[in-house]
Design an enzyme around this catalytic site. Structure first.
Site, short mmCIF file in Angstrom:
data_model
loop_
_atom_site.label_atom_id
_atom_site.label_comp_id
_atom_site.label_asym_id
_atom_site.label_seq_id
_atom_site.Cartn_x
_atom_site.Cartn_y
_atom_site.Cartn_z
N CYS A 292 0.85 -1.34 -0.17
CA CYS A 292 -0.36 -0.03 0.14
C CYS A 292 0.67 1.30 -0.02
O CYS A 292 1.75 1.35 0.38
CB CYS A 292 -1.08 0.01 1.15
N GLU A 293 0.27 2.10 -1.19
CA GLU A 293 1.50 3.34 -0.90
C GLU A 293 1.52 5.11 0.45
O GLU A 293 2.41 5.56 -0.13
CB GLU A 293 1.04 4.03 -2.97
N HIS A 294 0.46 4.45 1.55
CA HIS A 294 0.10 5.00 1.97
C HIS A 294 0.96 4.75 2.92
O HIS A 294 1.24 5.81 3.89
CB HIS A 294 -1.33 5.17 2.95
N HIS A 295 1.24 3.31 3.22
CA HIS A 295 2.22 2.69 4.51
C HIS A 295 3.04 2.10 4.27
O HIS A 295 3.52 1.43 4.80
CB HIS A 295 1.49 1.69 5.96
N HIS B 101 -5.24 -6.21 4.49
CA HIS B 101 -4.89 -4.80 4.75
C HIS B 101 -3.79 -5.40 5.34
O HIS B 101 -4.11 -4.71 6.78
CB HIS B 101 -5.01 -3.63 3.51
N GLN C 159 -5.34 -0.47 -4.12
CA GLN C 159 -5.94 -1.60 -4.58
C GLN C 159 -7.43 -1.12 -5.41
O GLN C 159 -7.36 -1.67 -6.49
CB GLN C 159 -6.84 -1.95 -3.26
N CYS D 162 -1.95 -3.00 7.37
CA CYS D 162 -1.86 -1.39 7.06
C CYS D 162 -3.37 -1.20 8.00
O CYS D 162 -2.91 -0.48 9.31
CB CYS D 162 -1.22 -0.41 6.21
ZN LIG Z 1 -2.13 1.50 3.87
#
Ligand SMILES: [Zn+2]
Length: 201
Positions: free
Chosen positions: A71-74, A140, A112, A142
């Protein structure tokens, strides 16, 4: 990259020079290069020599394709199954190439929803089928590892193009074949997507 990973270990409060961590920067770099290898992949090269002209226009389905992404956020993993279907006009893609196509887009920093639509859009662009459907089911880390909305760490996303979007029976046939019928009401609205990992925390 190894220097940065050494700095990261120190910033986390570790002694980057202790024995167990000595080779960690090297291993992490190698692992990250592999997990993001999709940036180096060329879709045309992957599909090279695998587009065939055929007289066949029934639904082609490849289901339960395992995938792993970040995931690009975490920068934490999300992973699960991808199901792909299309209805050819005059061209098909070699069946073994579909999982490779999933790898090309999953081995990147992703969300996703984008992973789902990139797979569908690529198939649409390469063989101009009557329709394409992609469903991705993923867990996920994260969310589950950080204890955020634990019950919602599983997400389903879909991209329906052409006949799969316009024709409810075609869509149902596909969903029936991948046994996701119960998820239908959530598939094309935000009900599925709102469980997605979010960027703000
Ligand atoms: Zn994430």
């Amino acid at each position: 990259m190894q220097q940065i990973i050494r700095q990261l270990l120190s910033a986390l409060g570790e002694d980057a020079s202790r024995e167990g961590l000595l080779d960690t920067p090297k291993r992490v770099e190698k692992s990250l290069r592999f997990l993001t290898g999709g940036y180096q992949a060329d879709v045309d090269e992957v599909l090279n020599n695998a587009l065939f002209t055929v007289d066949y226009n029934e639904m082609v389905i490849v289901k339960d394709i395992d995938f792993y992404s970040l995931c690009e956020h975490h920068l934490l993993p999300f992973f699960g199954k991808c199901h792909v279907a299309y209805i050819p006009t005059d061209k098909v893609i070699g069946l073994s190439k579909i999982p490779r196509l999933v790898d090309v887009f999953s081995r990147r920093l992703q969300v996703q929803e984008r992973l789902t639509s990139q797979i569908a859009d690529t198939i649409r662009d390469k063989i101009a089928p009557l329709g394409v459907a992609v469903v991705v089911e993923a867990t996920h880390l994260c969310m589950s590892m950080r204890g955020v909305q634990k019950q919602n760490s599983f997400a389903v996303t879909s991209a329906m193009v052409g006949a799969f979007r316009d024709n409810a029976r075609t869509r149902m046939e596909f969903l029936e074949l991948i046994k996701l019928r119960s998820a239908v009401p959530g598939l094309r609205d935000s009900a599925a997507a709102r469980y997605e990992c979010v960027g703000e925390d």
